[in-house]
Design a protein around this motif. Structure first.
Motif, PDB file in Angstrom:
ATOM      1  N   ARG A 162       0.871  -1.173   0.000  1.00 25.65           N
ATOM      2  CA  ARG A 162       0.000   0.000   0.000  1.00 25.65           C
ATOM      3  C   ARG A 162       0.906   1.220   0.000  1.00 25.65           C
ATOM      4  O   ARG A 162       1.932   1.242   0.687  1.00 25.65           O
ATOM      5  N   GLY A 163       0.568   2.228  -0.777  1.00 29.66           N
ATOM      6  CA  GLY A 163       1.388   3.426  -0.867  1.00 29.66           C
ATOM      7  C   GLY A 163       0.652   4.663  -0.400  1.00 29.66           C
ATOM      8  O   GLY A 163      -0.525   4.611  -0.005  1.00 29.66           O
ATOM      9  N   TRP A 180      -0.511   5.290   5.794  1.00 25.34           N
ATOM     10  CA  TRP A 180      -0.521   4.230   4.781  1.00 25.34           C
ATOM     11  C   TRP A 180       0.456   3.111   5.128  1.00 25.34           C
ATOM     12  O   TRP A 180       0.201   1.939   4.827  1.00 25.34           O
ATOM     13  N   PHE A 181       1.540   3.456   5.799  1.00 28.37           N
ATOM     14  CA  PHE A 181       2.582   2.490   6.154  1.00 28.37           C
ATOM     15  C   PHE A 181       2.356   1.900   7.543  1.00 28.37           C
ATOM     16  O   PHE A 181       2.312   0.678   7.716  1.00 28.37           O
ATOM     17  N   THR A 182       2.175   2.779   8.532  1.00 25.34           N
ATOM     18  CA  THR A 182       2.078   2.324   9.915  1.00 25.34           C
ATOM     19  C   THR A 182       0.874   1.413  10.140  1.00 25.34           C
ATOM     20  O   THR A 182       0.992   0.342  10.746  1.00 25.34           O
ATOM     21  N   TRP A 185      -0.428  -1.069   6.147  1.00 19.54           N
ATOM     22  CA  TRP A 185       0.132  -2.382   5.836  1.00 19.54           C
ATOM     23  C   TRP A 185      -0.496  -3.503   6.661  1.00 19.54           C
ATOM     24  O   TRP A 185      -0.849  -4.550   6.111  1.00 19.54           O
ATOM     25  N   PRO A 186      -0.641  -3.344   7.986  1.00 23.35           N
ATOM     26  CA  PRO A 186      -1.353  -4.394   8.729  1.00 23.35           C
ATOM     27  C   PRO A 186      -2.780  -4.605   8.234  1.00 23.35           C
ATOM     28  O   PRO A 186      -3.273  -5.739   8.192  1.00 23.35           O
ATOM     29  N   TYR A 187      -3.449  -3.505   7.849  1.00 21.68           N
ATOM     30  CA  TYR A 187      -4.801  -3.657   7.296  1.00 21.68           C
ATOM     31  C   TYR A 187      -4.760  -4.431   5.988  1.00 21.68           C
ATOM     32  O   TYR A 187      -5.616  -5.304   5.749  1.00 21.68           O
ATOM     33  N   MET A 218      -3.579  -7.351  11.613  1.00 20.92           N
ATOM     34  CA  MET A 218      -4.560  -7.049  12.657  1.00 20.92           C
ATOM     35  C   MET A 218      -5.242  -8.294  13.216  1.00 20.92           C
ATOM     36  O   MET A 218      -6.006  -8.200  14.189  1.00 20.92           O
ATOM     37  N   ILE A 219      -4.984  -9.444  12.622  1.00 18.81           N
ATOM     38  CA  ILE A 219      -5.751 -10.649  12.939  1.00 18.81           C
ATOM     39  C   ILE A 219      -5.734 -11.001  14.430  1.00 18.81           C
ATOM     40  O   ILE A 219      -6.801 -11.180  15.045  1.00 18.81           O
ATOM     41  N   PRO A 220      -4.565 -11.128  15.084  1.00 17.87           N
ATOM     42  CA  PRO A 220      -4.584 -11.558  16.490  1.00 17.87           C
ATOM     43  C   PRO A 220      -5.329 -10.583  17.403  1.00 17.87           C
ATOM     44  O   PRO A 220      -6.080 -10.999  18.290  1.00 17.87           O
TER      45      PRO A 220
END
Length: 332
Positions: A162-163, A180-182, A185-187, A218-220
């Motif tokens: 993602r950018g 977008w990064f912080t 990316w987890p999203y 973000m799953i856990p």
């Protein structure tokens, strides 16, 4: 022994070609400042500081499909994979294997490159990104790639993509404050895994092995929310989510079929959360080196410390550090 299964390196020939193709991209303007990303001698000096520590090499961003035509990206994939394979041949004590990059805008070439990288070069898996130039990885056209990896009985590493052009709000054009990064990316990882699961991929291919970067995103943390759908609140029941009725099992069962790495920037609390959800058999050590302000040194040291801090026994810790990787990647 420690085996780091998700870190990045740019072979010299490929890196030079990349800089020619996209001279204004951060890979061309910023990556040269990170010497351990492209200088093999600098990388080896870094690794020497950590004893019996090995790395499974993979290419860094950007995804190949963003760099050119289908014909061009097929050539780039061969160049990158040849370069990583050569490093593994020359330094097997530090780099036991690598994972192959693919020209995902060329499915036939990707299938050929999987077979070549695995059968001829010794790759132990492939790296793909959470979307292919904006297209979801769950799109039917990508199914043959997953099926081919089931045939090879080797895992797929999934890296978020993602950018800044992904705006934080609909009224804006770009993301601010590096959101977008912080958090993007987890999203991305979470959305990608959810789309793959709800597409029925793991019902169709229950032996598929997927390694999610950054401990599943973000799953856990949102494990409880996975089991609760919006429509379920109004039209379902505690044990029935209308959105999941096409699946053979409960949604959480599929998320726990995934593998997760420890690349969490060395945060001990996040590592405990991820380990608590996925469990020792599904956790593999990874650092995301060398992407820190210490040329990778901080990520490696802090991630080792975070795994050491887990309230588990010596044997379980050894599985996370190396045992699971040896088994999953079929390493001697």
């Amino acid at each position: 022994m420690i085996i780091d299964i998700f870190n990045h390196f740019m072979p010299a020939t490929y890196f030079e070609r990349l800089r020619q193709l996209v001279p204004d991209h951060p890979a061309a303007t910023a990556f040269p400042h990170l010497r351990t990303l492209w200088d093999i001698d600098a990388r080896l000096r870094l690794l020497e500081q950590f004893g019996e520590y090995k790395q499974v090499l993979s290419l860094a961003n950007p995804p190949l499909e963003l760099l050119g035509s289908p014909a061009q990206t097929a050539e780039l994939a061969r160049m990158a994979n040849d370069g990583l394979a050569d490093l593994c041949r020359r330094h097997p004590q530090r780099f036991p294997t690598f994972i192959a990059s693919l020209p995902m805008n060329n499915i036939e070439a990707s299938l050929r490159e999987i077979d070549r990288a695995v059968n001829d070069l010794g790759a132990k898996g492939i790296q793909v990104f959470t979307n292919v130039a904006g297209k979801p990885l769950s799109a039917p056209e990508f199914r043959p790639l997953f099926a081919r990896m089931v045939e090879h009985d080797l895992p797929i590493w999934v890296h978020p993509m993602r950018g800044p052009q992904f705006a934080d709000y609909a009224t804006e054009q770009t993301s601010q404050d590096e959101i977008w990064f912080t958090f993007g990316w987890p999203y991305e990882t979470t959305a990608c895994m959810t789309r793959l699961i709800y597409s029925g991929l793991l019902d169709d291919m229950p032996k598929l092995k997927i390694i999610t970067h950054h401990m599943g995103g973000m799953i856990p943390y949102f494990a409880g929310r996975i089991a609760l759908g919006f429509r379920q609140i109004f039209f379902g029941a505690p044990d029935r989510n209308p959105c999941a009725e096409s699946l053979k099992r409960a949604p959480n069962d599929y998320f726990k079929m995934l593998y997760a790495d420890t690349a969490l920037n060395g945060d001990a609390a996040a590592t405990r959360c991820g380990h608590g959800y996925f469990g020792t058999p599904r956790c593999l050590f990874a650092t995301d080196a060398p992407f820190d302000a210490e040329q990778g040194r901080g990520l490696i040291a802090k991630t080792i410390a975070a795994v050491e801090a887990l309230d588990i026994g010596k044997d379980e810790r050894a599985r996370i550090f190396a045992g699971n990787a040896r088994e999953l990647l079929k390493l001697q």
